[in-house]
Design an enzyme around this catalytic site. Structure first.
Site, short mmCIF file in Angstrom:
data_model
loop_
_atom_site.label_atom_id
_atom_site.label_comp_id
_atom_site.label_asym_id
_atom_site.label_seq_id
_atom_site.Cartn_x
_atom_site.Cartn_y
_atom_site.Cartn_z
N ALA A 123 1.02 -1.25 -0.15
CA ALA A 123 0.16 -0.03 -0.15
C ALA A 123 0.88 1.34 -0.08
CB ALA A 123 -0.84 0.07 1.34
N TYR A 124 0.35 2.32 -0.46
CA TYR A 124 1.25 3.49 -0.84
C TYR A 124 1.56 4.05 0.60
CZ TYR A 124 -3.46 6.18 -1.05
OH TYR A 124 -4.63 6.57 -0.88
N ARG A 125 0.86 3.71 1.58
CA ARG A 125 1.26 4.21 2.97
C ARG A 125 2.78 3.56 3.43
NH1 ARG A 125 -3.05 1.16 3.78
NH2 ARG A 125 -2.84 -0.63 5.19
N TYR A 126 3.00 2.54 2.82
CA TYR A 126 4.24 1.96 3.07
C TYR A 126 5.49 2.02 2.29
CZ TYR A 126 0.96 -0.86 6.02
OH TYR A 126 0.18 -1.22 6.91
N THR A 127 5.20 2.54 1.05
CA THR A 127 6.32 2.51 -0.07
C THR A 127 6.76 4.08 -0.13
OG1 THR A 127 4.56 2.77 -1.95
CG2 THR A 127 5.34 0.53 -1.24
#
Length: 813
Positions: A123-127
């Site tokens: 998810a883009y909150r991790y990358t």
């Protein structure tokens, strides 16, 4: 129905609903085409990609800086430029950073950005992400008025209509997209080759597409692979459409037990390796592809892509490869559709078009940049000249400023007394005290000189289209020198029109050996060394104590081998379908390849190129019965077998040859009789018939073999004690079917009975094999040509306890 009232001050215009639907659908279609699905031919980007890169440039996410959360990047893009779903923006961002999706990724990823096996990104909150170094060349000079800007969706900001794009993104990375009623699918290429093509075009704009092809060999996919054939490449470059066949790259490893393993290290572009492995497993479990023991995806960051297909012992790797290429994405077609936007309209583009539009775009960018830099240089030199004048009269100017009540009055007096304009006067009053040093004065004079040279250079550039093209050429070369690399995808000239096993199997002469206990194998003829007459031989099989070689035959790997058993049933295999083994190995049991009954043995083998109603299998039994059947009767025999000859009680089939209708045949018996007769004396029969008497035998004699007569050849016979000779066919006259024939050899206890016969040329080689597994390969010319009554010469020096059991001709080529 309630009547619609006319709005105040308005007019109702009746229209056809059909017309309105058409107009609305066309508007929607063009919106999808222009604003979503197709790339611009100039920078090679779709709007979402362009907005991502521009947003990252605006936020300073360059390669030299730190990465930033993808959630922040996606939010910036959505909030300022791209009012669509966050998933579409994040998917586009991820793809720009995948080295298996783009030949030259323009995003530097941090974290899980997905895998070639289809694993989704985190998810883009991790990358996190930032621009790759090569992406900086896409936005370089964007602040120098090199491209036009338009208001964003809510007029709160502006965005570029195109990026400066020093890096040829569309040619290097390709593009794919589905619009309404049209699609694009453009392959990536090698950056060094692209730069060479651009240079060639700049040097000669009239060059042909073929000349461009001399620079660009073909697509260069990020996942490597091998392109087969150049016709599809050439067609796509000439017309904008074409089909390119790509195969996986593999190696074959053999372990100590003789088992092959196929290792795929590269796959065709856009192939999902997880789905590929699942597909191979399904085909193996369903027995669609036989011989696969296991398949694993061993891909890792350390080893790279690695798909391992383990084969069962004795399974030919080439056959499995053929099925894998035919039934899985290990061979895929890339359908080229070079569709891109040219001035806002979709156009099908040739290779030359793609190069031309890139060069034209770069010419426009370089020209606009030069105008911008010239204007800035002229503005600066205007100020520098004023500052130098002011420093030369610094005492007067300081006095003037000190006696002025305010800044406006000081600027007015500077304009009046020193003839400065407003801009120059403002620069003088803004000048800091440190600029009064001698070093600063000299620095200004140096700057004046540099600006004068720069202005002259820019003016010269803008008046010379050739120099502008030279700048484009140099900058493209610089990009290629910095980021270019070797090709990943190889190209071979061979076209693949259809898939067949023979496409993957080299034509090679093989020795087929069958043991008394039913083991079969094939060994390359080249594995046997040539020996002189009287040689001791070499081991041909490591057999069990009570086993021995009972049949030997030679054939090409592409031939059919028909097996006729002692019970008169026929089977066939392709030679490559017989497991290949080393000389010392015993091979595989025949029952693992053919459905042979426990009470029947393979007693005759016939090699043929194809099945036809013009050729016949001529069979002979031990009791002298013969039969002639067209080969097309055996098409369906395969490994399960069908009846070839109905035998009388106690009789067995001993030999068979391939003949034409006009051929003559010769039957040879163990006690030395030979009957030459016309093949027409034996009528064509069906598979279920019993045959007719071929040669009259004594009660103690049996047929040893049957030959097709050829006057260019000679009869070679071999006895069980290793003696042999050659006899001309011309020494035998034609006799009728059912007669006893003529003498070819006189049997003695020392030399033994005849075990086999061949029709040979002087240039042939023959191979003998004994029951204990010894072989010898001998030039036929070393065996004497003798009369019908001669006893022959020693060919194989065998042990007293051993006997010769097989004889075969080794074919050349």
């Amino acid at each position: 129905m309630e009547e619609i009232s006319t709005p105040e001050g308005g007019v109702l215009v009746p229209i056809s609903i059909e017309t309105e639907v058409k107009r609305a659908y066309i508007d929607y279609s063009m919106s999808v085409i222009v604003s979503r699905a197709l790339p611009d031919v100039r920078d090679g980007l779709k709007p979402v990609h362009r907005r991502i890169l521009y947003a990252m440039e605006e936020k300073g996410l360059r390669f030299s800086g730190p990465t930033r959360k993808c959630a922040k990047i996606v939010g910036d893009v959505l909030g300022s430029f791209h009012p669509h779903g966050d998933a579409s923006v994040y998917d586009a961002l991820v793809r720009l950073g995948q080295d298996f999706s783009l030949r030259y990724p323009v995003i530097h990823p941090q974290g899980n950005f997905g895998t070639i096996g289809g694993d989704p990104p985190a998810a883009y909150r991790y990358t996190e992400a930032k621009m790759a170094r090569i992406a900086e060349s896409m936005v370089e000079d964007i602040k120098k008025e090199t491209v036009s800007f338009v208001p964003n969706f809510d007029d709160s900001d502006v965005e570029p209509t195109v990026l400066p794009g020093r890096f040829p993104f569309l040619l290097a990375n390709g593009s794919s997209g589905i619009a309404v009623g049209m699609t694009t699918n453009m392959p990536p290429h090698n950056l060094r080759e692209i730069a060479a093509a651009i240079s060639a075009y700049i040097e000669n704009p009239n060059l042909s597409i073929q000349e461009l092809c001399d620079c660009i060999n073909g697509p260069d996919f990020p996942t490597g692979g091998i392109i087969f054939g150049k016709n599809g490449i050439r067609q796509s470059y000439e017309t904008g459409r074409g089909k390119i066949v790509v195969r996986a790259r593999f190696t074959i490893e053999t372990d100590s037990k003789g088992r092959d393993t196929i290792i795929f290290t590269e796959v065709p572009y856009q192939v999902n390796t997880t789905m590929l492995v699942m597909r191979i497993g399904e085909l193996a479990r369903a027995k669609v592809i036989e011989g696969i023991a296991n398949v694993n995806d061993e891909t890792s960051d350390r080893t790279g892509l690695r798909i391992v297909v383990e084969l069962k012992k004795g399974t030919p790797a080439q056959v499995v490869l053929n099925h894998l290429f035919a039934k899985t994405p290990l061979q895929s077609s890339f359908n080229v559709i070079n569709l891109a936007l040219v001035e806002g309209r979709p156009r099908m583009l040739t290779l030359k078009d793609l190069v031309r539009y890139f060069v034209e775009h770069r010419v426009d960018v370089v020209t606009r940049r030069a105008h911008f830099e010239l204007r800035k240089a002229q503005e600066r030199i205007h100020l520098v000249r004023a500052l130098i004048r002011a420093l030369d009269a610094i005492d007067k100017i300081i006095t003037l400023i000190r006696h002025s009540q305010n800044t406006e009055l000081a600027k007015q007096r500077l304009r009046e007394q020193f003839d400065f304009d407003n801009v120059q006067a403002q620069a003088i009053v803004d000048m800091q005290m440190k600029r009064l040093t001698g070093l600063e004065v000299e620095s200004l004079r140096t700057e004046l000189k540099d600006l004068t040279e720069l202005i002259s250079s820019l003016e010269e550039l803008l008046t010379s289209p050739q120099k502008v093209l030279g700048v484009v050429k140099k900058e493209t070369r610089d990009i290629a020198d910095m980021f270019g690399d070797d090709r990943r995808t190889d190209i071979v000239s061979n076209e693949i029109e259809y898939l067949d096993v023979e496409d993957f199997i080299q034509k090679e002469e093989m020795v087929i050996l069958i043991s008394h206990l039913g083991y079969i194998k094939r060994v390359p003829v080249s594995a046997y060394r040539n020996q002189n007459r009287g040689g001791k031989g070499s081991s041909s099989a490591n057999l069990a104590a009570h086993d021995f070689i009972s049949q030997i035959f030679t054939a090409s790997t592409h031939d059919y081998v028909m097996f006729v058993t002692s019970r008169g049933r026929a089977y066939w295999l392709k030679v490559y379908g017989i497991p290949e083994s080393g000389r010392a190995n015993r091979g595989s049991h025949i029952k693992s390849l053919l459905m042979v009954a426990t009470d029947e043995e393979i007693t005759a083998i016939v090699s043929l190129r194809e099945f036809s109603n013009k050729s016949y299998v001529f069979m002979a039994t031990a009791r002298g019965v013969v039969k002639k059947v067209t080969t097309d009767n055996f098409v369906n025999a395969k490994t399960r077998g069908i009846i070839a000859l109905k035998l009388s009680g106690g009789d067995t089939l001993v030999s068979a040859v391939l003949v034409q209708d006009e051929d003559e045949v010769m039957l040879i018996t163990r006690q030395g009789k030979a009957l030459r007769m016309s093949g027409r004396e034996v009528r064509e029969m069906g598979r279920n018939s019993s045959g007719v008497i071929g040669i009259k035998l004594t009660s103690e004699d049996l047929v040893a073999g049957v030959l097709r007569v050829s006057e260019q050849r000679k009869v070679l016979i071999m006895t069980e004690n290793g003696y042999g000779k050659r006899v001309s066919f011309s020494e035998f006259s034609v006799h009728g079917r059912g007669t006893a024939g003529q003498k070819i050899y006189t049997q003695t206890d020392r030399k033994g009975a005849i075990i086999g016969a061949l029709a040979v040329l002087d240039t042939d080689e023959c191979m003998c094999i004994t029951g204990q597994g010894k072989t010898i390969r001998v030039d036929v010319c070393a065996i004497s040509v003798l009369g019908r009554g001669a006893q022959g010469v020693r060919v194989l020096d065998i042990e007293p306890s051993d006997l010769v059991v097989g004889l075969s001709c080794v074919m050349q080529g």
